[in-house]
Write an enzyme that holds these catalytic residues in place. Sequence first.
Site, mmCIF file in Angstrom:
data_model
loop_
_atom_site.group_PDB
_atom_site.id
_atom_site.type_symbol
_atom_site.label_atom_id
_atom_site.label_comp_id
_atom_site.label_asym_id
_atom_site.label_seq_id
_atom_site.Cartn_x
_atom_site.Cartn_y
_atom_site.Cartn_z
ATOM 1 N N THR A 1 0.855 -1.190 0.000
ATOM 2 C CA THR A 1 0.000 0.000 0.000
ATOM 3 C C THR A 1 0.893 1.244 0.000
ATOM 4 O O THR A 1 0.666 2.192 -0.765
ATOM 5 C CB THR A 1 -0.929 -0.018 1.236
ATOM 6 O OG1 THR A 1 -1.760 -1.179 1.141
ATOM 7 C CG2 THR A 1 -1.783 1.232 1.326
ATOM 8 N N GLN B 1 0.337 -9.584 -6.525
ATOM 9 C CA GLN B 1 -0.228 -10.933 -6.689
ATOM 10 C C GLN B 1 0.525 -11.777 -7.708
ATOM 11 O O GLN B 1 0.152 -12.920 -7.957
ATOM 12 C CB GLN B 1 -1.716 -10.845 -7.080
ATOM 13 C CG GLN B 1 -2.589 -10.185 -6.035
ATOM 14 C CD GLN B 1 -2.729 -10.999 -4.734
ATOM 15 O OE1 GLN B 1 -2.346 -12.168 -4.667
ATOM 16 N NE2 GLN B 1 -3.270 -10.372 -3.696
ATOM 17 N N SER C 1 4.740 -6.934 -1.981
ATOM 18 C CA SER C 1 4.532 -7.089 -0.537
ATOM 19 C C SER C 1 4.982 -8.489 -0.121
ATOM 20 O O SER C 1 4.760 -9.453 -0.855
ATOM 21 C CB SER C 1 3.036 -6.927 -0.255
ATOM 22 O OG SER C 1 2.799 -6.977 1.113
ATOM 23 N N HIS D 1 4.008 -10.366 2.585
ATOM 24 C CA HIS D 1 3.105 -11.303 3.272
ATOM 25 C C HIS D 1 2.225 -12.130 2.336
ATOM 26 O O HIS D 1 1.517 -13.023 2.787
ATOM 27 C CB HIS D 1 2.259 -10.571 4.324
ATOM 28 C CG HIS D 1 1.183 -9.676 3.785
ATOM 29 N ND1 HIS D 1 -0.126 -10.061 3.738
ATOM 30 C CD2 HIS D 1 1.226 -8.422 3.300
ATOM 31 C CE1 HIS D 1 -0.847 -9.064 3.236
ATOM 32 N NE2 HIS D 1 -0.052 -8.057 2.969
ATOM 33 N N THR E 1 13.952 3.968 10.553
ATOM 34 C CA THR E 1 14.869 2.836 10.753
ATOM 35 C C THR E 1 14.316 1.609 10.032
ATOM 36 O O THR E 1 13.139 1.287 10.164
ATOM 37 C CB THR E 1 15.039 2.561 12.262
ATOM 38 O OG1 THR E 1 15.538 3.767 12.837
ATOM 39 C CG2 THR E 1 15.995 1.427 12.529
ATOM 40 N N CYS F 1 -9.012 -6.944 1.104
ATOM 41 C CA CYS F 1 -8.793 -5.568 1.533
ATOM 42 C C CYS F 1 -10.034 -4.711 1.347
ATOM 43 O O CYS F 1 -10.210 -3.698 1.996
ATOM 44 C CB CYS F 1 -7.646 -4.939 0.763
ATOM 45 S SG CYS F 1 -6.092 -5.691 1.182
HETATM 46 N N1 PLP Z 1 -2.061 -4.684 -4.234
HETATM 47 C C1 PLP Z 1 -2.722 -5.830 -4.380
HETATM 48 C C2 PLP Z 1 -3.005 -6.352 -5.745
HETATM 49 C C3 PLP Z 1 -3.122 -6.541 -3.261
HETATM 50 O O1 PLP Z 1 -3.778 -7.711 -3.419
HETATM 51 C C4 PLP Z 1 -2.845 -6.030 -1.985
HETATM 52 C C5 PLP Z 1 -3.331 -6.732 -0.785
HETATM 53 O O2 PLP Z 1 -4.285 -7.478 -0.805
HETATM 54 C C6 PLP Z 1 -2.136 -4.819 -1.893
HETATM 55 C C7 PLP Z 1 -1.774 -4.179 -3.028
HETATM 56 C C8 PLP Z 1 -1.800 -4.227 -0.554
HETATM 57 O O3 PLP Z 1 -0.715 -4.912 0.014
HETATM 58 P P1 PLP Z 1 -0.281 -4.643 1.533
HETATM 59 O O4 PLP Z 1 -1.171 -5.461 2.375
HETATM 60 O O5 PLP Z 1 1.143 -5.061 1.604
HETATM 61 O O6 PLP Z 1 -0.424 -3.192 1.772
#
Ligand code: PLP
Length: 618
Positions: free
Chosen positions: A304, A413, A433, A435, A471, A558
């Site tokens: 994000t 993704q 990302s 996670h 940091t 999300c």
């Molecule tokens: N972009 C996409 C395509 C996502 O699927 C997600 C999370 O579901 C994000 C961005 C946001 O990632 P983060 O949770 O690391 O902010």
Amino acid sequence: MTKKIDILTLFPNMVNAAFQESIIARAVSKGLLELNCHQIRQYTTNKQGKVDDYPYSGGPGLVMAYQPIADCIRSVSAGDKPYIIYVSPQGKPFNQKKAQELVQKENLMILCGHYEGVDERVLEEFIDEEVSLGDFVLTGGEIPAMAIADCIARLIPGVLAEGSAEKESHSGLLLEYPQYTRPAEIEGKKIPEILLSGKHDEIEKWQVKTAEERTKRKRPDLYEIYEEQKVNSQTYYFDNSATTRQDDGVTEEMCRTVKFLYGNPSSLHHMGLEAERKLTSARKIIAETIGASEKEIYFTACATESNNWALRGYLEANPRAGRKVLISSTEHPSVSETAAFLSKNGYQVELLTVDNKGIVDMDKLRSALTPDTAIVSVMHVNSETGTIQPIKEISSIAKAVNPNIAVHSDCVQSYGKLPVSAKLMGVDMLSVSAHKIHGPRGVGFLYVKDGIRIAPLLCGGGQEKALRSGTENLPGIAGFAKIAKEACGKLEEHNKHVKELNKIFREIITEEIRSSNIISNEEGCPYVLSVSFPGLRAEVIQHSVEQKGVYVSVGSACSSHKKDRSPTLTAMGYNNNIIDGAIRISFTYQNTKEQADYAARVICAEVKKLYGRRKGRK
Ligand code: PLP
């Protein structure tokens, strides 16, 4: 299965005495096991019968010499190839699992050390495995050898009464439940009533419950492993596009970094430099996964942040680039909401339409591109449907109009699942990302092509070349690099497996539920499968399958808490009936085919029930 155990010792009487009585003696007399003790001293070649000598390195104590042990082993083996164990405090801890492993060996030999141990060359030449009873030191290896032989012998079929070895402590992960014998009441103390009820099912439940309670109380270390296995064996997690279970190797890597590399990478002392070195190595690993150079990788707290930064940071740093921002109509909110923010701040935002597969319409893109276009942002793989956007083509079309148009792609993704190469995709910026690929939460990165200017969102101590102050989250970054290397190194293998999982769901659902509507196209990313059950509500399906341990999501996690209908499915032209019944099943290479089969059948069964109830109401 073990048939013979030979124990090599300087004190055979001690060992023989232990096996003269009770269960092991009966096993030997019944011929279930051959148990022999051998005196090593008989094999000395010197007149004094000396088996030991001073250590070359000096110091106190004596070391058992090579020759008598070697001759004893060779003579006792006599052509057989026994599995040879040396008992010593330096060995691997012996436990029930090890005993179950060792009982599979037909012919076992146990060498008992004494004094300061045995000449190291004995270990190199003969020993298959060094085993320890625990982190303490005894006068010799005889007592551990007896304990190990006893533990292995009682696992040989026929030695104990049938079933006795199955439910006891350490045979699984739980300690054994409490045991009582007659009388049912003594000195006012009664046994639990359930044991007198004759209800076998209830007694079994009581046994499990009390075994869990006492393991939790007496051995919390064991209980933690048991609980984890129990949860995992009852969980069918197919919401991996929302987030993934952090990999155990990642957790270990993070713990090591937390414990040993806690210096601040900006500090100039040794500990700071060590931390800086780790950061540099993680950056190098990550850069290699997308064919970039280290200086093009900026660590962030999440995708994000990366998406916000790419759009806002680029426009701020390049005020003359133009005022127009193009994004696809199926972007994740971290892009679409950033675009909405930019729109409020005077930028002209245009949403690129998509076809019924969710792919950006290239003609619309061409006509939307104007000399005032500053940036184009299109995600690589859609989080709700798995649609793969032709990023290279999009970039070529944009750059043909104006080579200075910046192209950004949200690769959250696709990274670690499909090949992602900054150069081959022709992008100036890309976001990732950790996670989503079994890495830690709270870490992401933004790739910014060398030469592209971008303004910071965060100002402060000047980390990340003064572009992203704060940091660095070194444990998170170290964990991210570990999993990134693993995932990107096994793309094809994982992809092949996930395709099979995807196929299992597609086949079972289409066969079982005629009215189902598979939204994801087959050429899309196999890690996501969007399927709708028109007439039902996705939230209801989600909660029904959850009762059976199956986890899926409604649209993108999300945005699923929002009441609005999925903008992605709307943009693809689906009607409300289909959108409202759409669930997302998303995979990881860690899901098994058995899990997929179970989860797909649970979904179908629940969907049938829900359709049945709906009919009943009409
Ligand atoms: N972009 C996409 C395509 C996502 O699927 C997600 C999370 O579901 C994000 C961005 C946001 O990632 P983060 O949770 O690391 O902010």
